[in-house]
Design an enzyme around this catalytic site. Structure first.
Site, PDB file in Angstrom:
ATOM      1  N   HIS A 176      -2.332   5.533  -4.345  1.00  0.00           N
ATOM      2  CA  HIS A 176      -2.006   6.966  -4.310  1.00  0.00           C
ATOM      3  C   HIS A 176      -1.771   7.586  -5.680  1.00  0.00           C
ATOM      4  O   HIS A 176      -1.652   8.798  -5.803  1.00  0.00           O
ATOM      5  CB  HIS A 176      -0.760   7.220  -3.453  1.00  0.00           C
ATOM      6  CG  HIS A 176       0.521   6.831  -4.128  1.00  0.00           C
ATOM      7  ND1 HIS A 176       0.927   5.535  -4.235  1.00  0.00           N
ATOM      8  CD2 HIS A 176       1.470   7.568  -4.747  1.00  0.00           C
ATOM      9  CE1 HIS A 176       2.090   5.490  -4.870  1.00  0.00           C
ATOM     10  NE2 HIS A 176       2.437   6.711  -5.208  1.00  0.00           N
TER      11      HIS A 176
HETATM   12  N1  UDP Z   1       5.677   3.194   2.269  1.00  0.00           N
HETATM   13  C1  UDP Z   1       5.716   3.466   3.640  1.00  0.00           C
HETATM   14  N2  UDP Z   1       4.523   3.668   4.293  1.00  0.00           N
HETATM   15  C2  UDP Z   1       3.317   3.601   3.658  1.00  0.00           C
HETATM   16  C3  UDP Z   1       3.292   3.317   2.266  1.00  0.00           C
HETATM   17  C4  UDP Z   1       4.481   3.132   1.608  1.00  0.00           C
HETATM   18  O1  UDP Z   1       6.794   3.506   4.232  1.00  0.00           O
HETATM   19  O2  UDP Z   1       2.285   3.796   4.315  1.00  0.00           O
HETATM   20  C5  UDP Z   1       6.953   2.983   1.581  1.00  0.00           C
HETATM   21  C6  UDP Z   1       7.036   1.657   0.875  1.00  0.00           C
HETATM   22  O3  UDP Z   1       7.478   0.657   1.762  1.00  0.00           O
HETATM   23  C7  UDP Z   1       8.042   1.948  -0.235  1.00  0.00           C
HETATM   24  C8  UDP Z   1       7.764   3.403  -0.555  1.00  0.00           C
HETATM   25  O4  UDP Z   1       7.072   3.947   0.565  1.00  0.00           O
HETATM   26  O5  UDP Z   1       9.370   1.821   0.226  1.00  0.00           O
HETATM   27  C9  UDP Z   1       6.919   3.528  -1.797  1.00  0.00           C
HETATM   28  O6  UDP Z   1       6.512   4.823  -1.929  1.00  0.00           O
HETATM   29  P1  UDP Z   1       5.183   5.261  -2.698  1.00  0.00           P
HETATM   30  O7  UDP Z   1       4.266   4.117  -2.783  1.00  0.00           O
HETATM   31  O8  UDP Z   1       4.713   6.508  -2.021  1.00  0.00           O
HETATM   32  O9  UDP Z   1       5.732   5.743  -4.109  1.00  0.00           O
HETATM   33  P2  UDP Z   1       6.139   4.992  -5.457  1.00  0.00           P
HETATM   34  O10 UDP Z   1       7.009   3.836  -5.116  1.00  0.00           O
HETATM   35  O11 UDP Z   1       4.881   4.623  -6.157  1.00  0.00           O
HETATM   36  O12 UDP Z   1       6.901   6.040  -6.217  1.00  0.00           O
END
Ligand code: UDP
Length: 369
Positions: free
Chosen positions: A213
């Site tokens: 993403h």
């Molecule tokens: N997550 C979720 N469903 C999904 C993908 C990710 O619940 O389909 C959760 C994942 O388990 C983690 C969080 O979202 O706790 C991570 O968010 P994301 O990847 O959107 O953002 P980043 O961590 O890169 O800021």
């Protein structure tokens, strides 16, 4: 003692998850009142509402309903809306999480009204100033009074930047708190894994879970193509499950790549937290450009390939749980993914003991008294 008021500004999926741990402790503290502002950055039911429901969070008191547009446009509109809320609520402190536009808008709105800012997940650095996340975290850390760091490396970054040690509080990682609280609720039966087992024959321990993403991948066609081609090739060896972020789905659809990808891998909608944890826990390998998912892979002791040029979580690379594979070339990426299957790292404990949220709330209660 009079109760103090915290306004929490959240707006993106990982922030709902992180805030759930802290909000629960604030509610139990008896010393603080929390008012939650949802900026609207993520608004779909499966990117927002599901987390409030699953993680037992109260509905936000304020919705800014800001999403879409360029970074300046989105951050600016949030700033306007959050300022209105802060003027009405007059909080004693504002709490922000992580590194999104919602984080920066919340911190800026607060500091311009001279309301002290608490930053959870402070001090993380990728040293990549091309990424929006790095800009958001640097600026937020600069103005925050309380810098709650998840690991030792984050504190070291802040000290190197000249931050006064008294502002830095190494509390541990709130995502680890959430993983301990909710991860244990999830087994291999039923849930998303059960559904994918029935529909596609996906079995525990015998699939790769992928997420994509980040703008540095979705906004660069050559990088996104390398990732998509590598995952499609890997899917000939082992099933690949890809819960598709709406932004990534939009880009792939516009570029005419969605249909071919759908034939190669198992595409699903973004998952709720409990389904996501189930899929993480039972994966043979996780391939991701997410910050949080890299850590969760480690929490569940699943090897991870990071689809980026760098990672904020260098200790996981050093310990052998994570491999950084820059998505420049599909063949190299495929080799990295294959090489990580079946590996394991050393036992390490960089993210605290699951009590990060309690430490954050104790600190705020003491300092606001
Ligand atoms: N997550 C979720 N469903 C999904 C993908 C990710 O619940 O389909 C959760 C994942 O388990 C983690 C969080 O979202 O706790 C991570 O968010 P994301 O990847 O959107 O953002 P980043 O961590 O890169 O800021």
């Amino acid at each position: 003692m009079t109760r103090k008021k915290i306004v929490t500004v959240i707006g993106a999926r990982p922030q709902f998850i992180k805030a759930s741990a802290v909000s629960a402790i604030i509610a139990a503290s008896g010393a603080l009142d929390e008012v939650v502002v949802h900026t609207g950055q993520h608004f779909d039911a499966n990117m927002s509402d599901v987390f409030f429901a699953e993680l037992g969070m109260a509905a936000p008191a304020h919705h800014c309903d800001v999403h879409g547009g360029g970074h300046g446009d989105m951050t600016g509109r949030m700033l306007i809306e959050i300022e209105k809320v802060l003027l009405a609520e007059r909080p004693d402190a504002v709490m922000v999480y992580g590194d999104t536009n919602s984080t920066l808008a919340g911190a800026l709105a607060a500091i311009k009204l001279h309301v002290p800012v608490a930053h959870v997940e402070a001090g993380m650095r990728s040293f990549n100033m091309d990424s929006p996340e790095e800009i958001n975290r640097l600026l937020t850390d600069r103005v925050a009074q309380w810098l709650f760091t998840p690991n030792q490396a984050s504190g070291a970054h802040l000290l190197r930047e000249g931050t006064a040690p008294a502002r830095i509080h190494q509390v541990g990682d709130v995502m680890y708190d959430v993983a301990l609280l909710h991860g244990s609720r999830v087994g291999a039966q039923g849930g998303m894994l059960g559904q994918l087992g029935a529909a596609f024959g996906i079995e525990p321990g015998k699939y790769v879970l992928a997420t994509i993403h980040r703008a540095e991948n979705t906004d660069h066609p050559a990088r996104l193509t390398a990732i998509v081609d590598a995952l499609a090739a890997l899917a000939k060896d082992i099933p690949v499950v890809l819960p598709l972020h709406p932004r990534t789905r939009g880009v792939l659809a516009r570029e005419g790549k969605l249909a071919a990808l759908e034939r190669a891998v198992v595409l699903v909608e973004p998952l709720g937290y409990l389904d996501m944890v189930q899929m993480e826990k039972h994966a043979a390998l996780i391939a991701t450009d997410s910050g949080g998912v890299q850590k969760e892979a480690f929490f569940y002791r699943v090897p991870c390939v990071t689809l980026r040029d760098e990672t904020e979580w260098g200790e996981l690379v050093e310990a052998g749980w994570n491999r950084v594979a820059p998505p420049r070339d599909a063949t190299d990426l495929l080799a990295a993914l294959r090489a990580s299957l079946g590996t394991a790292g050393k036992e390490v404990a960089p993210y605290g003991d699951g009590e990060a949220a309690a430490r954050i709330v104790q600190r705020l209660v003491a300092d606001l008294a």
